[in-house]
Design a protein around this motif. Structure first.
Motif, PDB file in Angstrom:
ATOM      1  N   ARG A 144       0.848  -0.929  -0.084  1.00 34.70           N
ATOM      2  CA  ARG A 144       0.386   0.226  -0.117  1.00 34.70           C
ATOM      3  C   ARG A 144       1.126   0.730  -0.250  1.00 34.70           C
ATOM      4  O   ARG A 144       0.211   2.326  -1.455  1.00 34.70           O
ATOM      5  CB  ARG A 144      -0.800  -0.236   1.031  1.00 34.70           C
ATOM      6  N   GLU A 145       1.661   1.038   1.091  1.00 31.11           N
ATOM      7  CA  GLU A 145       2.500   2.197   0.543  1.00 31.11           C
ATOM      8  C   GLU A 145       3.520   3.304  -0.103  1.00 31.11           C
ATOM      9  O   GLU A 145       3.982   3.777  -1.002  1.00 31.11           O
ATOM     10  CB  GLU A 145       3.406   2.241   2.083  1.00 31.11           C
ATOM     11  N   LEU A 146       4.229   1.332  -0.956  1.00 32.51           N
ATOM     12  CA  LEU A 146       5.306   1.635  -2.185  1.00 32.51           C
ATOM     13  C   LEU A 146       3.970   1.693  -2.980  1.00 32.51           C
ATOM     14  O   LEU A 146       4.535   3.194  -3.732  1.00 32.51           O
ATOM     15  CB  LEU A 146       5.510   0.278  -2.916  1.00 32.51           C
ATOM     16  N   ALA A 147       1.826   1.774  -3.622  1.00 32.74           N
ATOM     17  CA  ALA A 147       1.679   2.104  -4.500  1.00 32.74           C
ATOM     18  C   ALA A 147       1.069   3.836  -4.144  1.00 32.74           C
ATOM     19  O   ALA A 147       1.316   4.207  -4.957  1.00 32.74           O
ATOM     20  CB  ALA A 147       0.064   1.781  -4.399  1.00 32.74           C
ATOM     21  N   GLY A 148       1.840   3.675  -2.590  1.00 33.89           N
ATOM     22  CA  GLY A 148       1.417   5.978  -3.138  1.00 33.89           C
ATOM     23  C   GLY A 148       2.541   6.877  -3.429  1.00 33.89           C
ATOM     24  O   GLY A 148       2.139   7.436  -3.326  1.00 33.89           O
ATOM     25  N   ILE A 149       3.722   6.138  -3.485  1.00 34.21           N
ATOM     26  CA  ILE A 149       5.626   6.157  -2.954  1.00 34.21           C
ATOM     27  C   ILE A 149       4.779   6.681  -5.299  1.00 34.21           C
ATOM     28  O   ILE A 149       5.854   7.449  -5.963  1.00 34.21           O
ATOM     29  CB  ILE A 149       6.070   5.537  -3.199  1.00 34.21           C
ATOM     30  N   ALA A 150       4.853   5.628  -5.324  1.00 37.72           N
ATOM     31  CA  ALA A 150       5.219   5.401  -7.271  1.00 37.72           C
ATOM     32  C   ALA A 150       3.722   5.466  -7.839  1.00 37.72           C
ATOM     33  O   ALA A 150       4.125   6.342  -8.851  1.00 37.72           O
ATOM     34  CB  ALA A 150       5.302   3.698  -7.507  1.00 37.72           C
ATOM     35  N   GLY A 151       2.874   5.760  -7.107  1.00 38.96           N
ATOM     36  CA  GLY A 151       1.553   6.730  -7.932  1.00 38.96           C
ATOM     37  C   GLY A 151       0.836   6.037  -8.508  1.00 38.96           C
ATOM     38  O   GLY A 151       0.404   6.222  -9.528  1.00 38.96           O
ATOM     39  N   VAL A 152       1.040   4.578  -8.078  1.00 33.71           N
ATOM     40  CA  VAL A 152       0.313   3.064  -9.024  1.00 33.71           C
ATOM     41  C   VAL A 152      -0.651   3.288  -8.045  1.00 33.71           C
ATOM     42  O   VAL A 152      -0.942   3.081  -7.095  1.00 33.71           O
ATOM     43  CB  VAL A 152       1.291   1.987  -9.629  1.00 33.71           C
ATOM     44  N   GLU A 154      -2.216  -0.627  -6.221  1.00 34.50           N
ATOM     45  CA  GLU A 154      -1.665  -1.903  -5.643  1.00 34.50           C
ATOM     46  C   GLU A 154      -1.838  -3.183  -6.976  1.00 34.50           C
ATOM     47  O   GLU A 154      -0.785  -3.578  -6.697  1.00 34.50           O
ATOM     48  CB  GLU A 154      -2.275  -2.449  -4.230  1.00 34.50           C
ATOM     49  N   GLY A 155      -2.531  -3.132  -7.421  1.00 37.32           N
ATOM     50  CA  GLY A 155      -2.588  -4.270  -8.535  1.00 37.32           C
ATOM     51  C   GLY A 155      -0.994  -3.924  -9.531  1.00 37.32           C
ATOM     52  O   GLY A 155      -0.658  -5.200 -10.209  1.00 37.32           O
ATOM     53  N   VAL A 156      -1.125  -2.728  -9.903  1.00 35.69           N
ATOM     54  CA  VAL A 156       0.122  -3.283 -10.804  1.00 35.69           C
ATOM     55  C   VAL A 156       1.500  -3.842  -9.974  1.00 35.69           C
ATOM     56  O   VAL A 156       2.281  -4.294  -9.888  1.00 35.69           O
ATOM     57  CB  VAL A 156       0.619  -1.385 -10.945  1.00 35.69           C
TER      58      VAL A 156
END
Length: 721
Positions: A144-152, A154-156
């Motif tokens: 979840r946190e990585l998705a926020g950092i990357a702006g994508v 969670e599925g990606v």
């Protein structure tokens, strides 16, 4: 105990009583799980005699479910929660919730899985996956946190996990922090610093409440002085809390701290990942976190053995929270120190008038550092009267300021231009029909940001791309930017000094501690010639090659209805002036103004702080304003304008008539529409002797207002919009 009274995090319900099952041990401060209807909730056991509630027969009490594996909240912290709730007219539950701000920390020791890049590539490298991989270089966090950092989505990222591009890492959530060493790198203090540090260290050793106002000019080494008290606190095995007003300042402070003690302190602010918050919270509660550096919310953490509190840049307005519990961290820090029986240091080069008055009356002990450290001299300050030395048409920088910038560039020195206005222009309109772009949610103009190609509201965050044509008359390419923001000043610098390397420093560009580190590194390496920034650059930074500061519009802060406008303007300009000449080279400050004879501007130019504070003190005393009187605001809001107006009028009609309290309003707030809610204000001006909180509680308690109406109380307000 066979009966426990709980504070639960639902202010509408108030305290609730429960039965303590046989074999379960609870005490005041225990954090427990209790049933509420079909749900399970977290609550804090409280002393029943301090928390009135309707008595429930023993037979009807439901049993507690569990005691959570965290230390009970100490009595000193419970008293602070009670005081904060009482003083700021806030629900006890809302204040207590700030203490348990890391839900994950309450469940005991744990490990968790985080993810990081493995170095491999996916079978199919889509643009979205490529952008995610580039953004996550060097990062490790939950999906979840990585998705926020990357702006994508969670599925990606889960797709990248399945292809082995992201690899799992098992993390011990409670791994210990490295120990700081008081003797790692002991600095050499000058005689003034030595004298002041000994006074604070004596108070640390005495383990008694002692409030200090550390009043030192910019560059005088206030940080080194209070770090010596931190060192003594470390030697005594006790904890220290250092509050900073801006996350952007944290990284520079961490580096200085690590240079002094050999390891960074424990950090606490809103940008932490959930695992970092959990680890910090548990280490603080266990007494293992030796020094905590954080934003204002760090004040309510459950320290086991607190020995010293420091509030750095204690005059800063950002210590006042403007939503939720509207507390001032500077004042609550003093109260926490009082309950804990420890010293508290309020450090500032431009103390708040309230703090100076407390020192004048003998409540605080004022410790003064009059000179800059290492022989550096304070900068010379001069004004540029814009009515006489006018900038060229279409420009905002006066010729004398431009000439000084050219001179600094030729010598390889750095300049800083200060304008407390983000974006490119504060107002955008149509040159054909005069249409002005306004926020749909607020009574505010949309600010043009050319770097990100958007029109933005600085109050609610609404954004829209600039349209190709006027939405009112349909005229294409007709939009005109009115007035300057920092981006426009940066463009002007690029035109005037095309060879200069320019950096725009605002909360739009310094969005994380890491970006602050990058900015500092580039500046120290000489990779930036001209800094153009907002109040973010007015404090905490030390750049030896920065020898010129230009204040683009000193009159800006004096506009509007801010009752502390003169003091705030003085503080901001004095602080930004303090960035100049901090090394061996002398510094110069040029203040552009249309009112050079205004009290605040004249005091700055003359370097006469005492004259300004004396005049401001006299004006406040005459007006019955803080610190000689009390202010409180009542803000009534609703999504329905008529509903908000009717509620405000009803409250106004039932106002108490008291000799020592004047009640003004209701009137539409300056920002009459904010985040989709219509707002009316009432302002109380009271003598120091008045019990303002009791007056407000008795006045508002009988009110029965529509469900959509929200009433907010702001004790000692700083914002008047």
């Amino acid at each position: 105990m066979n009966r426990a009274r709980l504070v639960i995090f639902n202010a509408a319900l108030g305290p609730l009583d429960y039965r303590v099952p046989d074999g379960m041990h609870v005490e005041p401060g225990s954090v427990v799980v209790a049933p509420l209807g079909p749900r399970q909730i977290v609550g804090i056991v409280w002393e029943a005699e301090r928390l009135p509630a309707s008595e429930v027969p023993e037979a009807k009490l439901r049993p507690l479910i569990d005691v959570l594996p965290v230390p009970p909240l100490r009595a000193e912290l419970r008293r602070l929660i009670e005081w904060t709730a009482d003083y700021y007219c806030a629900p006890l539950a809302a204040v207590a919730r700030m203490v348990l701000s890391s839900g994950g920390a309450l469940r005991g020791p744990a490990t968790m899985t985080e993810y990081r890049l493995s170095g491999g590539l996916p079978e199919r490298l889509t643009p979205q996956r490529l952008a995610a991989i580039e953004a996550l270089e060097g990062e490790q966090a939950t999906i979840r946190e990585l998705a926020g950092i990357a702006g994508v989505s969670e599925g990606v990222l889960r797709g990248l996990v399945n292809q082995g591009v992201l690899e799992p890492v098992l993390v011990d959530c409670d791994r210990p922090y490295p120990s700081a060493r008081a003797d790692f790198s002991v600095p050499v203090l000058n005689s003034a610093q030595e004298e002041v540090s000994k006074i604070i260290i004596s108070a640390v050793e005495a383990r008694q409440f002692a409030p200090f106002l550390l009043d030192g000019v910019t560059g005088s080494g206030k940080t080194e002085v209070y770090l010596e008290a931190v060192a003594r606190t470390l030697e005594m095995g006790r904890q220290t809390l250092v509050l900073l007003p801006e996350i952007a300042l944290t990284e520079a402070f961490l580096r200085r701290f690590e240079d002094r003690f050999g390891t960074p302190p424990v950090v606490w602010h809103s940008s932490l990942k959930s695992t970092e918050r959990r680890r910090a919270w548990r280490a603080i509660a266990a007494g293992e976190a030796q020094v905590v550096v954080g934003a204002r919310s760090a004040l309510f953490l459950p320290y086991k053995n607190l020995g010293l509190i420091v509030v750095d840049e204690a005059h800063e307005v950002s210590f006042k929270q403007d939503d939720g519990v509207r507390y001032n961290a500077r004042d609550v820090a003093v109260m926490r120190a009082r309950f804990e029986s420890i010293p508290v240091v309020l450090a500032s080069a431009t103390p708040a008038l309230e703090s100076l008055q407390m020192a004048e009356s003998g409540v605080y002990q004022r410790l003064v550092l009059e000179d800059r450290y290492g022989g550096a001299r304070l900068p010379t300050i001069d004004t540029i009267d814009l009515t006489e030395e006018k900038p060229e048409r279409g420009r905002w920088l006066a010729p004398r300021l431009v000439a000084q910038m050219e001179e600094r560039l030729a010598r390889g020195e750095q300049s800083l231009l200060f304008l407390n206005r983000r974006g490119y222009a504060p107002l955008t309109l149509c040159r054909n029909c005069g249409f002005r772009f306004q926020c749909p949610n607020c009574t505010a103009w949309l600010v043009e940001h050319r770097l990100s190609r958007r029109l933005a509201c600085h109050h609610c965050g609404h954004e829209t791309p600039p349209p190709p044509a006027c939405p009112e008359c349909g005229e294409p390419d007709c939009l005109v930017a009115c007035g300057p923001g920092v981006e426009r000043i940066a463009d002007e610098v690029a035109e005037i000094l095309p060879e200069a390397r320019v950096a725009v420093v605002t909360s739009d560009t310094i969005t994380s501690p890491e970006k602050a580190v990058e900015f500092v590194a580039r500046t120290e390496a000489g990779a930036i010639d001209v800094i153009v920034g907002t109040q973010l650059v007015t404090k905490g930074f030390h750049f030896p090659e920065l020898t010129l500061v230009g204040v683009v519009d000193a009159d800006l802060g004096l506009e509007g209805g801010d009752l502390r406008a003169a003091e705030r303007t003085y503080q901001q300009i004095a602080q930004v002036a303090g960035r100049a000449g901090r090394g061996a080279k002398p510094g110069e400050v040029l203040i552009q103004t249309r009112h050079p004879t205004a009290l605040v501007i004249a005091a700055l130019a003359a370097g006469d702080r005492d004259a300004f504070y004396q005049a401001e003190t006299d004006a406040r005393r005459h007006a019955g304003a803080p610190p000689f009187g009390r202010w409180a605001a009542i803000i009534v809001s609703s999504e329905d304008e008529a509903e908000a107006r009717e509620a405000a009028n009803r409250i106004g009609d039932t106002r108490p008539h008291l000799e020592d309290v004047a009640i003004l309003g209701p009137a539409p707030a300056p920002l009459a529409l904010l985040r989709g809610r219509y707002r009316y204000r009432l302002l109380l001006n009271a003598r120091r002797s008045a019990q303002v909180q009791d007056v407000i509680r008795e006045w508002l308690a009988p009110q029965r207002l529509a469900p959509g109406v929200r009433v907010t109380i702001d004790i000692d307000p700083y914002s008047f919009v």
